[in-house]
Design an enzyme around this catalytic site. Structure first.
Site, PDB file in Angstrom:
ATOM      1  CE1 TYR A   7     -15.805   1.586   7.815  1.00 36.03           C
ATOM      2  CE2 TYR A   7     -17.733   0.856   6.599  1.00 36.03           C
ATOM      3  CZ  TYR A   7     -16.950   1.879   7.095  1.00 36.03           C
ATOM      4  OH  TYR A   7     -17.309   3.168   6.884  1.00 36.03           O
ATOM      5  CE1 TYR A  54     -19.599   6.436   7.740  1.00 36.81           C
ATOM      6  CE2 TYR A  54     -21.887   5.812   8.077  1.00 36.81           C
ATOM      7  CZ  TYR A  54     -20.695   5.674   7.392  1.00 36.81           C
ATOM      8  OH  TYR A  54     -20.605   4.776   6.353  1.00 36.81           O
ATOM      9  CG  ASP A  57     -27.965  11.143   8.054  1.00 31.54           C
ATOM     10  OD1 ASP A  57     -28.834  10.247   7.982  1.00 31.54           O
ATOM     11  OD2 ASP A  57     -26.767  10.947   7.780  1.00 31.54           O
ATOM     12  CE  LYS A  76     -27.064   2.257   8.947  1.00 32.69           C
ATOM     13  NZ  LYS A  76     -26.322   3.528   9.035  1.00 32.69           N
TER      14      LYS A  76
HETATM   15  C1  PLP Z   1     -25.376   4.219   8.040  1.00 29.77           C
HETATM   16  C2  PLP Z   1     -25.576   5.677   7.922  1.00 29.77           C
HETATM   17  C3  PLP Z   1     -25.491   6.315   6.675  1.00 29.77           C
HETATM   18  C4  PLP Z   1     -25.081   5.598   5.415  1.00 29.77           C
HETATM   19  O1  PLP Z   1     -26.027   4.654   5.012  1.00 29.77           O
HETATM   20  P1  PLP Z   1     -25.573   3.458   4.040  1.00 29.77           P
HETATM   21  O2  PLP Z   1     -26.861   2.833   3.634  1.00 29.77           O
HETATM   22  O3  PLP Z   1     -24.714   2.567   4.864  1.00 29.77           O
HETATM   23  O4  PLP Z   1     -24.853   4.067   2.894  1.00 29.77           O
HETATM   24  C5  PLP Z   1     -25.762   7.665   6.620  1.00 29.77           C
HETATM   25  N1  PLP Z   1     -26.072   8.361   7.729  1.00 29.77           N
HETATM   26  C6  PLP Z   1     -26.175   7.788   8.931  1.00 29.77           C
HETATM   27  C7  PLP Z   1     -26.569   8.592  10.121  1.00 29.77           C
HETATM   28  C8  PLP Z   1     -25.910   6.419   9.081  1.00 29.77           C
HETATM   29  O5  PLP Z   1     -25.947   5.842  10.301  1.00 29.77           O
END
Ligand code: PLP
Length: 429
Positions: free
Chosen positions: A23, A150, A242, A271
């Protein structure tokens, strides 16, 4: 570069010769700050300057950096079992983590599928849904998602994320998605109608629950989401929740799911999963999804896996991080951050420069009021980023939105310091 050069150059200078950052427009990137050490909520750079990690290093750190309990558990594990193929083999760290995590999730979540980051956790969830229908002889091409969502940067995850300048070069290669607005009391009836019209074409509905992180910490009501989920359930639409960002205490409860009464079919995590110490992703699913892949027909297998699937070290870190999350002290810290954010919003939220001040649990977002167009947004974003970095606070504004989501161990003093610097910035910009 010649090897003996390394002795005379700073880490930053060596970086510029060999590294391409995520980025980042490398043409006029600010010199990257080289971090040599981290502890608790602090990062230390190569000149010894200290930064408060107000965004948990891209939303991953939970209990503070280099936590001794996680470090001890991982270092014992690396001496015992570092890595083993996960097809045809298994190991205790993966089993233990799955048992612990499933115990905390909605009751219908029964199985864990491991990967190694958030995007791949989402990819697997998508494959589970698409193939769920395929295995029953149906082709369902369409995915339902929120505008500006996202879900990651790999192609499938990018496809179901909101389309933007970031996805533009690839738009011709992304699959078909129907986007809807976030649910509110006012638009719910209309959203339900839109969904019913296409329900038999939908492979799944994918969403970030309660907070759209990358969209700028956009927050919406659990009640409205519950009602939307209820409608999807009635329409027989598979739901992927998600929780890559919202999991593990960020929303004030263990998971965003704990704010909801409806349960999704599939959930994604990454995360904070390992407390932010190591890459690991996982996708959980209901018995019904899992059963759709059980067959004498080999073609109904979920053919997906990564070299480092369920890496024992990452699973151990995640297991240790869950232990810490469940400690009373951590829960008190989470509540303390929630309370302090609320007090700050009450005190400062009405400032003339603030368009909106909002909070979900430990996540606080301040949206700057801007009169002018997009280029000013970019300027403001960079001004704010530099302002806080110079004050020893790592923030990473999303356009005109600044946010903090600190490690749970952050002290009251450091939180107050961040709030004060935000107030300072509000007077300047
Ligand atoms: C950061 C994020 C992802 C992607 O995770 P990465 O480990 O960066 O590939 C997917 N969904 C959400 C809601 C996120 O915040």
């Amino acid at each position: 570069m010649r090897l003996n050069e390394q002795d005379t150059l700073s880490l930053t200078e060596r970086d510029l010769k060999v590294i391409w950052h995520p980025y980042t427009q490398m043409l006029h990137a600010r010199y990257p700050t080289a971090i040599v050490r981290a502890e608790g909520s602090y990062l230390f750079d190569e000149d010894g300057k200290r930064y408060i990690d107000a965004i948990s290093s891209w939303w991953v750190i939970l209990h503070g950096h280099s936590h001794p309990y996680i470090a001890d558990r991982v270092s014992a594990q690396i001496r015992k079992l570092d890595q083993v193929i996960f097809a045809g083999f298994t190991h205790e760290p993966a089993i233990e983590l799955a048992e612990k995590l499933l115990g905390l999730l909605p009751q219908n979540q029964e199985k864990v599928f491991y990967t190694d980051n958030g995007s791949t956790a989402v990819e697997v969830a998508l494959k589970m849904c698409i193939q769920y229908w395929h295995n029953q002889g149906q082709t369902r091409k369409l995915v339902l998602a929120f505008h500006h969502g996202y879900h990651g940067d790999t192609f499938g995850a990018m496809s179901i994320s909101g389309r933007s300048a970031w996805t533009a070069p690839f738009d011709n290669y992304l699959f078909e998605v129907r986007y809807i607005d976030l649910p509110t009391a006012d638009n719910l009836a209309d959203l339900k109608k839109q969904i019913s019209e296409i329900s038999d074409q939908l492979a799944c509905f994918v969403y970030e629950p309660l907070v759209q992180g990358s969209a700028g910490m956009v927050m919406y009501s659990a009640t409205a989401l519950d009602q939307l989920m209820n409608h999807c359930r009635e329409e027989n639409i598979l739901m992927i929740q998600d929780e890559v960002f919202t999991g593990f205490g960020r929303t004030g409860k263990h998971f965003a799911a704990d704010h909801l009464t409806e349960s999704p079919d599939i959930m994604c995590f990454s995360k904070g999963l390992t407390g932010g110490t190591m890459p690991l992703g996982l996708t959980t699913c209901s018995e019904e999804i899992y059963n759709a892949f059980l067959s004498k027909d080999k073609l109904k297998t979920l053919f997906h896996g990564h070299s480092f699937t369920a890496n024992p070290l990452a699973c151990t870190a995640a297991s240790a991080s869950l232990d810490l999350l469940l400690r009373e002290e951590t829960q008190e810290n989470i509540n303390r951050i929630c309370r302090k954010h609320a007090v700050f919003i009450k005190k400062t939220g009405g400032h003339r420069r603030i368009q909106s001040a909002r909070q979900t649990g430990t996540i606080l977002a301040i949206e700057w009021r801007t009169e002018t167009g997009t280029s000013y947004f970019d300027d403001l974003r960079n001004l704010l980023y530099d302002y806080f970095l110079d004050k020893g606070i790592l923030m990473r504004p999303l356009g005109n939105v600044i946010y903090i989501l600190p490690p749970y161990c952050i002290s009251d003093q450091d939180l107050d310091h961040i709030y004060e610097e935000i107030e300072g910035a509000l007077e300047l910009y």
